[in-house]
Write a protein that holds these residues in place. Structure first.
Motif, PDB file in Angstrom:
ATOM      1  N   PRO A  60       0.825  -1.218   0.000  1.00  0.00           N
ATOM      2  CA  PRO A  60       0.000   0.000   0.000  1.00  0.00           C
ATOM      3  C   PRO A  60       0.855   1.262   0.000  1.00  0.00           C
ATOM      4  CG  PRO A  60      -0.869  -1.597   1.550  1.00  0.00           C
ATOM      5  CD  PRO A  60       0.434  -2.139   1.087  1.00  0.00           C
ATOM      6  N   GLY A  61       0.549   2.170  -0.924  1.00  0.00           N
ATOM      7  CA  GLY A  61       1.285   3.412  -1.024  1.00  0.00           C
ATOM      8  C   GLY A  61       2.610   3.297  -1.759  1.00  0.00           C
ATOM      9  N   GLY A  62       2.983   2.089  -2.191  1.00  0.00           N
ATOM     10  CA  GLY A  62       4.258   1.890  -2.879  1.00  0.00           C
ATOM     11  C   GLY A  62       4.141   2.095  -4.382  1.00  0.00           C
ATOM     12  N   PHE A  63       5.161   1.651  -5.103  1.00  0.00           N
ATOM     13  CA  PHE A  63       5.213   1.830  -6.555  1.00  0.00           C
ATOM     14  C   PHE A  63       5.684   0.540  -7.217  1.00  0.00           C
ATOM     15  CE2 PHE A  63       5.592   6.048  -4.809  1.00  0.00           C
ATOM     16  CZ  PHE A  63       4.861   6.849  -5.671  1.00  0.00           C
ATOM     17  N   ILE A  64       5.242   0.337  -8.456  1.00  0.00           N
ATOM     18  CA  ILE A  64       5.675  -0.791  -9.278  1.00  0.00           C
ATOM     19  C   ILE A  64       6.157  -0.256 -10.620  1.00  0.00           C
ATOM     20  CG2 ILE A  64       4.945  -2.860 -10.527  1.00  0.00           C
ATOM     21  CD1 ILE A  64       2.939  -3.393  -8.361  1.00  0.00           C
ATOM     22  N   GLN A  65       7.345  -0.695 -11.037  1.00  0.00           N
ATOM     23  CA  GLN A  65       7.841  -0.384 -12.372  1.00  0.00           C
ATOM     24  C   GLN A  65       7.619  -1.608 -13.265  1.00  0.00           C
ATOM     25  OE1 GLN A  65       9.530   2.524 -13.914  1.00  0.00           O
ATOM     26  NE2 GLN A  65       8.779   1.215 -15.564  1.00  0.00           N
ATOM     27  N   LEU A  66       6.963  -1.422 -14.394  1.00  0.00           N
ATOM     28  CA  LEU A  66       6.744  -2.507 -15.341  1.00  0.00           C
ATOM     29  C   LEU A  66       7.897  -2.575 -16.326  1.00  0.00           C
ATOM     30  CD1 LEU A  66       2.948  -2.020 -16.134  1.00  0.00           C
ATOM     31  CD2 LEU A  66       3.982  -3.513 -14.433  1.00  0.00           C
ATOM     32  N   LEU A  67       8.359  -3.791 -16.612  1.00  0.00           N
ATOM     33  CA  LEU A  67       9.387  -4.020 -17.625  1.00  0.00           C
ATOM     34  C   LEU A  67       8.874  -5.076 -18.600  1.00  0.00           C
ATOM     35  CD1 LEU A  67      10.987  -3.781 -14.610  1.00  0.00           C
ATOM     36  CD2 LEU A  67      12.918  -3.661 -16.164  1.00  0.00           C
ATOM     37  N   LEU A  68       9.086  -4.847 -19.882  1.00  0.00           N
ATOM     38  CA  LEU A  68       8.677  -5.789 -20.909  1.00  0.00           C
ATOM     39  C   LEU A  68       9.925  -6.308 -21.598  1.00  0.00           C
ATOM     40  CD1 LEU A  68       6.005  -6.924 -21.966  1.00  0.00           C
ATOM     41  CD2 LEU A  68       6.066  -5.199 -23.765  1.00  0.00           C
ATOM     42  N   LEU A 102       7.142  -7.295 -12.852  1.00  0.00           N
ATOM     43  CA  LEU A 102       6.597  -6.342 -11.880  1.00  0.00           C
ATOM     44  C   LEU A 102       7.703  -6.056 -10.865  1.00  0.00           C
ATOM     45  CD1 LEU A 102       3.131  -8.053 -11.228  1.00  0.00           C
ATOM     46  CD2 LEU A 102       3.764  -6.483 -13.067  1.00  0.00           C
ATOM     47  N   GLN A 103       8.314  -4.878 -10.967  1.00  0.00           N
ATOM     48  CA  GLN A 103       9.475  -4.535 -10.147  1.00  0.00           C
ATOM     49  C   GLN A 103       9.078  -3.549  -9.056  1.00  0.00           C
ATOM     50  OE1 GLN A 103      12.970  -5.528 -10.559  1.00  0.00           O
ATOM     51  NE2 GLN A 103      12.827  -4.725  -8.481  1.00  0.00           N
ATOM     52  N   THR A 110      13.878   3.650  -7.900  1.00  0.00           N
ATOM     53  CA  THR A 110      14.967   2.781  -7.454  1.00  0.00           C
ATOM     54  C   THR A 110      14.416   1.446  -6.993  1.00  0.00           C
ATOM     55  OG1 THR A 110      16.232   4.718  -6.720  1.00  0.00           O
ATOM     56  CG2 THR A 110      16.927   2.572  -5.884  1.00  0.00           C
ATOM     57  N   SER A 111      15.028   0.363  -7.464  1.00  0.00           N
ATOM     58  CA  SER A 111      14.549  -0.978  -7.134  1.00  0.00           C
ATOM     59  C   SER A 111      14.597  -1.232  -5.630  1.00  0.00           C
ATOM     60  CB  SER A 111      15.391  -2.022  -7.868  1.00  0.00           C
ATOM     61  OG  SER A 111      15.045  -3.329  -7.440  1.00  0.00           O
ATOM     62  N   LEU A 112      13.559  -1.909  -5.138  1.00  0.00           N
ATOM     63  CA  LEU A 112      13.489  -2.259  -3.722  1.00  0.00           C
ATOM     64  C   LEU A 112      13.595  -3.761  -3.499  1.00  0.00           C
ATOM     65  CD1 LEU A 112      10.630   0.122  -2.522  1.00  0.00           C
ATOM     66  CD2 LEU A 112      13.094   0.463  -2.364  1.00  0.00           C
ATOM     67  N   GLY A 113      13.917  -4.487  -4.546  1.00  0.00           N
ATOM     68  CA  GLY A 113      14.012  -5.932  -4.391  1.00  0.00           C
ATOM     69  C   GLY A 113      13.736  -6.627  -5.703  1.00  0.00           C
ATOM     70  N   PRO A 114      13.776  -7.965  -5.696  1.00  0.00           N
ATOM     71  CA  PRO A 114      13.554  -8.723  -6.929  1.00  0.00           C
ATOM     72  C   PRO A 114      12.137  -8.538  -7.458  1.00  0.00           C
ATOM     73  CG  PRO A 114      13.592 -10.187  -5.019  1.00  0.00           C
ATOM     74  CD  PRO A 114      14.021  -8.847  -4.532  1.00  0.00           C
ATOM     75  N   GLY A 115      12.012  -8.594  -8.768  1.00  0.00           N
ATOM     76  CA  GLY A 115      10.708  -8.449  -9.393  1.00  0.00           C
ATOM     77  C   GLY A 115      10.041  -9.788  -9.624  1.00  0.00           C
ATOM     78  N   THR A 116       8.792  -9.740 -10.093  1.00  0.00           N
ATOM     79  CA  THR A 116       8.015 -10.926 -10.419  1.00  0.00           C
ATOM     80  C   THR A 116       7.903 -11.030 -11.934  1.00  0.00           C
ATOM     81  OG1 THR A 116       6.722 -10.695  -8.379  1.00  0.00           O
ATOM     82  CG2 THR A 116       5.792 -12.084 -10.122  1.00  0.00           C
TER      83      THR A 116
END
Length: 304
Positions: A60-68, A102-103, A110-116
């Motif tokens: 909640p309140g966070g962000f997701i960066q999408l990568l294709l 889903l990063q 800035t990345s906060l951990g591994p993505g899905t």
């Protein structure tokens, strides 16, 4: 003589104790663990089309960066206070296979951990036969190059270069197809792909090869697969090593012809044939190899 404590002194002492207790809890309190981002819709797999509405959950309140396929798409997506996020109208692009990541990131990206990682396939529209690469009017280097396109999954196509067959190819389940074109002559050529209900073509200019001979050490390749039924005339070839290859032509067990095909400056080779209809066999050996040696490859064709 020591001064007696006043009410003010006791208030200061109590305030200091409360401040220390507050600092202790602030320092020792563990941070909130980030929730791994998920995708609720669509389900991974084959999509109905390239454009979809994405939705899922996260911190909640966070962000997701999408990568294709490893490339960032747009800006980070904000997750609502309820832990849900949505991105309508996301476009995967042309038919093919994709990995959507889903990063989890902060507001600065800035990345906060591994993505899905999630896998998707965009199918080609049924009956939409296209050559996607190279583009019509393009110039390609001398030597073998790849023709790529889309079509109806499972459909068998025949590819022609200036009305000379380059063989057949079957459209993959994801709607894509690829054919390796053996080294063509320099100049302008028309490449046409014929399916059961559609035809498409492009014009391509092939650059001239270097005049200097190459020291060829490439692996042997042959553009035709065994068992094809092809139109006449046809052309096959590929790449290889050494001086080149001897192509022996047989009708049944009877040898009806043989020809040496030297490698060109790109280490490519090409053989054009215009036999009569019916079954025919081609055996390929290195130049200089005895006819009794096992061939590098044998292709049995039916000429129509």
């Amino acid at each position: 003589m020591a001064r007696a404590w006043t009410t003010y002194d006791w208030i200061k002492l109590l305030g200091t104790i409360l401040l220390l207790i507050l600092l202790f809890f602030c320092i020792s309190r563990p941070g909130s663990a980030a929730i791994a981002p998920t995708l609720t819709t669509p389900a991974p797999g084959t999509l109905q089309g390239p454009t979809v509405d994405l939705s899922g959950t996260g911190t909640p309140g966070g962000f997701i960066q999408l990568l294709l396929n490893g490339n960032k798409v747009g800006v980070p997506v904000r997750i609502g206070s309820d832990g849900r996020w949505a991105l309508p109208g996301f476009n995967f692009g042309a038919p093919g296979n994709y990995t959507l990541t889903l990063q989890p990131v902060n507001a600065r990206g800035t990345s906060l951990g591994p993505g899905t990682d999630l896998s998707f396939t965009v199918p080609a529209p049924a009956g939409n036969l296209q050559i996607s690469e190279p583009a019509s009017g393009a110039q390609v280097p001398a030597g073998t190059f790849q023709l790529r396109g889309v079509g109806t999954p499972g459909e068998e196509l025949e590819v022609f270069e200036d009305n000379t067959s380059l063989g057949r190819v079957t459209v993959n389940p994801d709607g894509t197809w690829t054919l390796a074109v053996p080294p063509p002559m320099a100049g302008e050529h028309t490449y046409e792909v014929r399916g059961a209900s559609a035809t498409t073509s492009i014009q391509v200019t092939v650059a001239a090869a270097a005049r200097t001979a190459a020291d060829c050490t490439k692996d042997f390749t042959l553009s035709f697969s065994n068992g094809q039924t092809v139109a006449r005339p046809f052309r096959f070839g590929g790449e290889g090593a050494g001086q080149g290859y001897t192509v022996t032509v047989k009708r049944g067990e009877r040898i009806v012809g043989s020809r040496d095909v030297p490698l060109d400056a790109t280490c490519g080779w090409s053989y054009r044939s215009d036999p009569g209809p019916g079954p025919i066999t081609y055996e390929v050996r290195p130049i200089g190899a005895p006819p009794s040696d096992p061939p590098l490859q044998t292709i049995n064709l039916t000429v129509r």
